[in-house]
Design an enzyme around this catalytic site. Structure first.
Site: not given
Length: 157
Positions: A74, A125
């Site tokens: 949204m 990561d």
């Protein structure tokens, strides 16, 4: 309290900002990646297997802020005028702070939070080869300014 993201049928909708004036808006968010002291030292000295952790996290945060509307259903696509991330290397953590600015009809809180989140995920990561039990914590909005709802600043205890 009226829920702005719900239509008359009770379904999710994107808020209509057509009639809102474009004003200066700014938001600052932060987060932290907790890790072992040895992992933080590898970041500090550039010894991680994947290279410069903070440089890659910086780019990831900027890119994520610019694409927030593609990740959060949204959110409106915004023409951001500034995105900046800063990193503080602590003894057992990386502290991340993002500041986002625009002149628009809606705020940039989600962009600042997304920038911090993507940067934190990138730190994870880049370092997971040396430590898998790192923790991403404390992602939160610190302050925002502009718009109809006015200014907000997180109260610290």
């Amino acid at each position: 309290m009226e829920l702005t993201h719900i239509n008359q049928e009770g379904r999710a909708r994107m808020v209509d900002v057509t009639d809102k004036d474009a004003t200066f808006r700014q938001a600052v968010a932060e987060g932290r990646v907790r890790m072992a002291r040895e992992t933080a030292e590898l970041i500090r000295t550039g010894g991680t297997p994947k290279g410069d952790v903070l440089a890659v996290a910086q780019v990831a945060g900027v890119m994520a802020a610019k694409r927030t509307h593609e990740l959060i259903p949204m959110c409106h696509p915004l023409r951001l005028t500034a995105v900046d991330l800063s990193f503080t290397l602590e003894e057992e953590a990386v502290h991340i702070r993002a500041q986002v600015k625009c002149k628009g009809e809606t705020g940039v809180e989600m962009e600042a939070l997304t920038a911090v989140s993507a940067a934190a995920l990138t730190v994870y990561d880049m370092c997971k080869a040396v430590q898998r039990d790192m923790e991403i914590t404390d992602i939160r909005l610190l302050r925002k300014s502009g718009g109809k709802s006015g200014d907000y600043s997180r109260e610290f205890i």
